[in-house]
Scaffold this active site. Structure first.
Site, PDB file in Angstrom:
ATOM      1  N   THR A  29      55.302  10.274  39.521  1.00 38.33           N
ATOM      2  CA  THR A  29      54.430  11.209  40.915  1.00 38.33           C
ATOM      3  C   THR A  29      53.907  11.927  40.911  1.00 38.33           C
ATOM      4  OG1 THR A  29      54.980  10.858  43.108  1.00 38.33           O
ATOM      5  CG2 THR A  29      56.447  12.012  41.869  1.00 38.33           C
ATOM      6  N   SER A  71      54.458  19.702  37.970  1.00 38.81           N
ATOM      7  CA  SER A  71      55.380  21.059  38.617  1.00 38.81           C
ATOM      8  C   SER A  71      53.808  21.702  39.299  1.00 38.81           C
ATOM      9  CB  SER A  71      55.477  21.975  37.300  1.00 38.81           C
ATOM     10  OG  SER A  71      56.158  23.089  37.935  1.00 38.81           O
ATOM     11  N   VAL A 119      57.935  16.845  33.249  1.00 41.93           N
ATOM     12  CA  VAL A 119      57.759  17.765  34.184  1.00 41.93           C
ATOM     13  C   VAL A 119      56.609  17.487  33.470  1.00 41.93           C
ATOM     14  CG1 VAL A 119      57.680  19.911  34.558  1.00 41.93           C
ATOM     15  CG2 VAL A 119      59.842  19.819  33.895  1.00 41.93           C
ATOM     16  N   LYS A 120      55.457  16.871  34.582  1.00 40.29           N
ATOM     17  CA  LYS A 120      53.526  17.430  33.963  1.00 40.29           C
ATOM     18  C   LYS A 120      53.489  18.160  34.519  1.00 40.29           C
ATOM     19  CE  LYS A 120      53.438  13.728  36.837  1.00 40.29           C
ATOM     20  NZ  LYS A 120      52.714  12.444  37.732  1.00 40.29           N
ATOM     21  N   VAL A 121      52.198  18.799  33.828  1.00 44.62           N
ATOM     22  CA  VAL A 121      51.756  20.398  34.444  1.00 44.62           C
ATOM     23  C   VAL A 121      50.238  19.402  33.769  1.00 44.62           C
ATOM     24  CG1 VAL A 121      53.363  21.957  33.713  1.00 44.62           C
ATOM     25  CG2 VAL A 121      51.810  21.376  31.280  1.00 44.62           C
TER      26      VAL A 121
END
Length: 196
Positions: A7, A42, A67-69
């Site tokens: 998401t 994030s 964790v997507k950045v």
């Protein structure tokens, strides 16, 4: 067949879900009943905030949470720090093959090109995805190209024919993948044949 859930803040907003660490941990808990990987993005105005939020997100389970950045300068700085802490990272919102060089150089687990959005902006999204795949393989990287913003199952087929094997897509596209009227008809015929 499906190995994860993902998401981002835009999806959460569309679904009227608050974008907080607590709400993402709740969603992760629900996802972990069905899968072993949950990707969430994030947020923050600079590398420090992106890092802090990323650490909080990963805190629930570093082995299962990715964790997507965003692939911005600040996002790249945060990604480097997160990786140093043993956090699984996806460099996201990628629109150019050169970003695969950055992702692979950092050693992130995933790089996520937005196929549909590239095409919407008159970029050849397929070509950019192919080049990302070739870059990662060409330099012997372990980063996986996670193609996002897929609009239909045909796009997935075209990419898979070129060796791309990791995708994120909506439930609508998942249904397209599973539906085939001729297979359904054949299955019904088999059941009728059993009856005599």
């Amino acid at each position: 067949m499906f190995s994860g859930v993902t998401t981002n803040p835009a999806i959460l907003k569309k679904d009227n879900v608050k974008c907080t660490v607590d709400s993402l941990h709740q969603l992760a808990g629900q996802a972990f009943k069905h899968t072993d990987e949950f990707m969430c993005q994030s947020w923050g105005k600079d590398a420090s905030e992106l890092y802090d939020t990323g650490m909080k997100l990963a805190g629930l389970d570093k082995e299962k949470i990715v964790v997507k950045v965003p692939a911005t300068v600040e996002g790249i700085k945060a990604a480097k720090r997160l990786l140093e802490e043993g956090v699984r990272v996806c460099l996201t919102a990628c629109y150019s093959a050169k970003q695969a060089l950055i992702a692979t150089g950092l050693g992130v687990e995933y790089v996520a090109p937005y196929l549909g959005r590239m095409n919407d902006n008159r970029k050849d999204g397929f070509d950019q995805c192919y080049k990302m795949h070739e870059i990662v393989g060409g330099i012997g990287g372990k980063t996986r190209v996670l193609v996002a913003s897929l609009r239909d199952v045909v796009n997935m087929q075209v990419l898979a024919q070129k060796g791309l094997d990791t995708f994120t897509f909506s439930p609508r596209v998942a249904r397209q993948l599973l539906e085939e009227p001729l297979t359904e008809k054949a299955a019904e015929e088999f059941e009728e044949a059993v009856k005599g």
